[in-house]
Design an enzyme around this catalytic site. Structure first.
Site, PDB file in Angstrom:
ATOM      1  N   GLY A  32       0.585  -1.505   0.247  1.00  0.00           N
ATOM      2  CA  GLY A  32      -0.283   0.313  -0.103  1.00  0.00           C
ATOM      3  C   GLY A  32       0.872   1.234   0.506  1.00  0.00           C
ATOM      4  O   GLY A  32       0.629   1.875   0.321  1.00  0.00           O
ATOM      5  N   ALA A  33       2.198   1.371  -0.906  1.00  0.00           N
ATOM      6  CA  ALA A  33       2.983   2.218  -0.606  1.00  0.00           C
ATOM      7  C   ALA A  33       2.973   3.485  -1.739  1.00  0.00           C
ATOM      8  O   ALA A  33       4.233   4.119  -1.701  1.00  0.00           O
ATOM      9  CB  ALA A  33       4.228   1.830  -0.789  1.00  0.00           C
TER      10      ALA A  33
ATOM     11  N   GLY B 214      -1.417   7.561   0.300  1.00  0.00           N
ATOM     12  CA  GLY B 214      -1.885   7.947   1.354  1.00  0.00           C
ATOM     13  C   GLY B 214      -0.630   7.678   2.915  1.00  0.00           C
ATOM     14  O   GLY B 214       0.673   8.262   2.673  1.00  0.00           O
ATOM     15  N   ILE B 215      -0.699   7.307   3.446  1.00  0.00           N
ATOM     16  CA  ILE B 215       0.339   6.541   4.440  1.00  0.00           C
ATOM     17  C   ILE B 215       1.087   5.908   4.356  1.00  0.00           C
ATOM     18  O   ILE B 215       2.849   5.978   5.056  1.00  0.00           O
ATOM     19  CB  ILE B 215      -0.297   6.728   6.066  1.00  0.00           C
ATOM     20  N   GLY B 216       1.003   4.740   3.464  1.00  0.00           N
ATOM     21  CA  GLY B 216       2.319   4.324   2.758  1.00  0.00           C
ATOM     22  C   GLY B 216       3.447   5.107   1.844  1.00  0.00           C
ATOM     23  O   GLY B 216       4.207   5.248   2.642  1.00  0.00           O
TER      24      GLY B 216
ATOM     25  N   SER C 151     -10.142   1.459  13.984  1.00  0.00           N
ATOM     26  CA  SER C 151     -11.301   1.533  14.201  1.00  0.00           C
ATOM     27  C   SER C 151     -12.416   0.617  14.352  1.00  0.00           C
ATOM     28  O   SER C 151     -13.649   0.678  14.315  1.00  0.00           O
ATOM     29  CB  SER C 151     -10.611   2.890  15.597  1.00  0.00           C
TER      30      SER C 151
ATOM     31  N   TYR D 151     -15.863  -4.423   5.374  1.00  0.00           N
ATOM     32  CA  TYR D 151     -14.562  -3.610   6.400  1.00  0.00           C
ATOM     33  C   TYR D 151     -14.066  -3.818   7.477  1.00  0.00           C
ATOM     34  O   TYR D 151     -13.174  -4.630   8.151  1.00  0.00           O
ATOM     35  CB  TYR D 151     -14.588  -1.820   5.984  1.00  0.00           C
TER      36      TYR D 151
END
Length: 281
Positions: A9-10, A13-15, A131, A156
Site C-alpha cells: 500500500g505504498a 496515503g500513509i504508505g 477502529s 470492512y
C-alpha cells in the site's frame, strides 16, 4: 541499524508518507502497490525497488512473494498496509468476498509465503488495522464471506478485526522464532481512501471539513513509521493492538480480539481459503 522493509500500500496515503520517512532514516525500502504508475513514481522519488500486485488476485500475491525472495533473503519488517473499503458485494477470481480478500486474506498469504525471510531477519510484522474493527464489525466466523448479511461497512470492520486476530495468531505461532507482530489504527487520515465506495463513510473524505476533521497522510505515516522503525518489547509490545501510538483501551478494542478460539479458527479457515488448490468460482 538499517532494516530491509517491505511496505505494501505504498503508492499513496500513509504508505507513501511512511516510505519517505523510513528512507530518510536510512532503511532499505521494498515498495508494493497496485498502480504501476503511482508505485513507480514513489520508488523513483526515494530510490527504492518496487513491485506491483493486485490483492484481488491471489496469484499476484504468490508472484509477489517469489519476486521479493529473488531480491532478498532477509526481511526485517513486513508492513501489511494495503487495504480498501469497497462498495457492493463482489467476489474475486479466487472465489472470496473482495473486502475480506484484499484486506485480510492477501496479506495473510503474503506473510505466510515470506516466513523464511522474516525468520531470517527475526522480523517484525505490522498490520494496519482500524477502529472499524470495534465500531463496524459484526463478525461471524461461519459467515466470513458475508453471504448471509453484507454491507460495505460491516465487511470492512470484519476484515480489520481479522487483521488484529492475524497478529495474535502470528505471535502465538512464531513469536518463539523471533517474529514480533503488532496491529495499529493509524487514525482518521485525509486520503483518497473510500472515495470510490458506496459506504456513507466516503462522505467524510469528500467534505470540505475533512481538512479539519482528519489528520494528514504525513501524520498518519508517522504512526506506521513508529512501529516499522521501533523495537519490539521496548517501543511497543508484540501481539497488541494500538490506537495510533498508544495501546488501545478496552473501549477501543473489539472484545473478540481476546477470544483465543477465534484466533485459531480464523487462522485455519484463512489457510484453507488461500490454498492454491482452491478453485475460483
Amino acid at each position: 541499524m538499517p532494516r530491509t522493509i517491505l511496505l505494501t500500500g505504498a503508492s499513496d496515503g500513509i504508505g507513501a508518507a511512511s516510505a519517505r520517512q523510513l528512507t530518510e532514516r536510512g532503511h532499505r525500502l521494498l515498495l508494493v502497490g497496485r498502480s504501476p504508475e503511482k508505485t513507480a513514481a514513489i520508488a523513483r522519488e526515494i530510490g527504492a525497488q518496487h513491485f506491483i500486485a493486485d490483492y484481488a488476485r491471489l496469484d499476484d500475491v504468490r508472484r509477489l512473494a517469489r519476486e521479493v525472495a529473488e531480491v532478498t533473503d532477509r526481511i526485517d519488517v513486513l508492513a501489511n498496509n494495503a487495504g480498501a473499503l469497497l462498495g457492493r458485494r463482489t467476489v474475486t477470481v479466487d472465489g472470496n468476498e473482495a473486502t475480506l480478500q484484499v484486506n485480510h486474506l492477501a496479506p495473510f498469504l503474503l506473510t505466510q509465503l515470506l516466513l523464511p525471510q522474516l525468520q531470517a531477519g527475526q522480523g517484525i510484522v505490522v498490520n494496519t488495522s482500524s477502529s472499524a474493527a470495534h465500531r463496524l464489525a459484526r463478525f461471524e466466523i461461519d459467515d466470513l464471506q458475508c453471504e448471509r448479511s453484507y454491507g460495505p461497512n460491516r465487511a470492512y470492520g470484519n476484515a480489520k478485526l481479522a487483521n488484529i486476530l492475524h497478529v495474535r495468531g502470528l505471535q502465538a505461532r512464531y513469536g518463539s522464532d523471533g517474529i514480533s507482530a503488532v496491529a495499529f489504527d493509524p487514525g482518521l487520515v485525509r486520503t483518497s481512501f473510500a472515495v470510490e465506495s458506496t459506504s456513507i463513510l466516503r462522505l467524510a473524505y469528500r467534505t470540505p471539513l475533512a481538512r479539519l476533521l482528519l489528520i494528514s497522510p504525513e501524520q498518519g505515516g508517522t504512526n506506521l513509521t513508529f512501529f516499522a522503525d521501533g523495537t519490539p518489547c521496548t517501543t511497543w509490545q508484540p501481539g497488541r493492538f494500538y490506537t495510533e501510538r498508544s495501546p488501545a483501551s478496552l473501549a477501543q478494542t473489539n472484545p473478540l480480539v481476546h477470544a483465543d478460539w477465534l484466533v485459531d479458527e480464523l487462522w485455519e479457515r484463512s489457510e484453507a481459503l488461500v490454498a492454491e488448490q482452491r478453485s475460483a468460482i
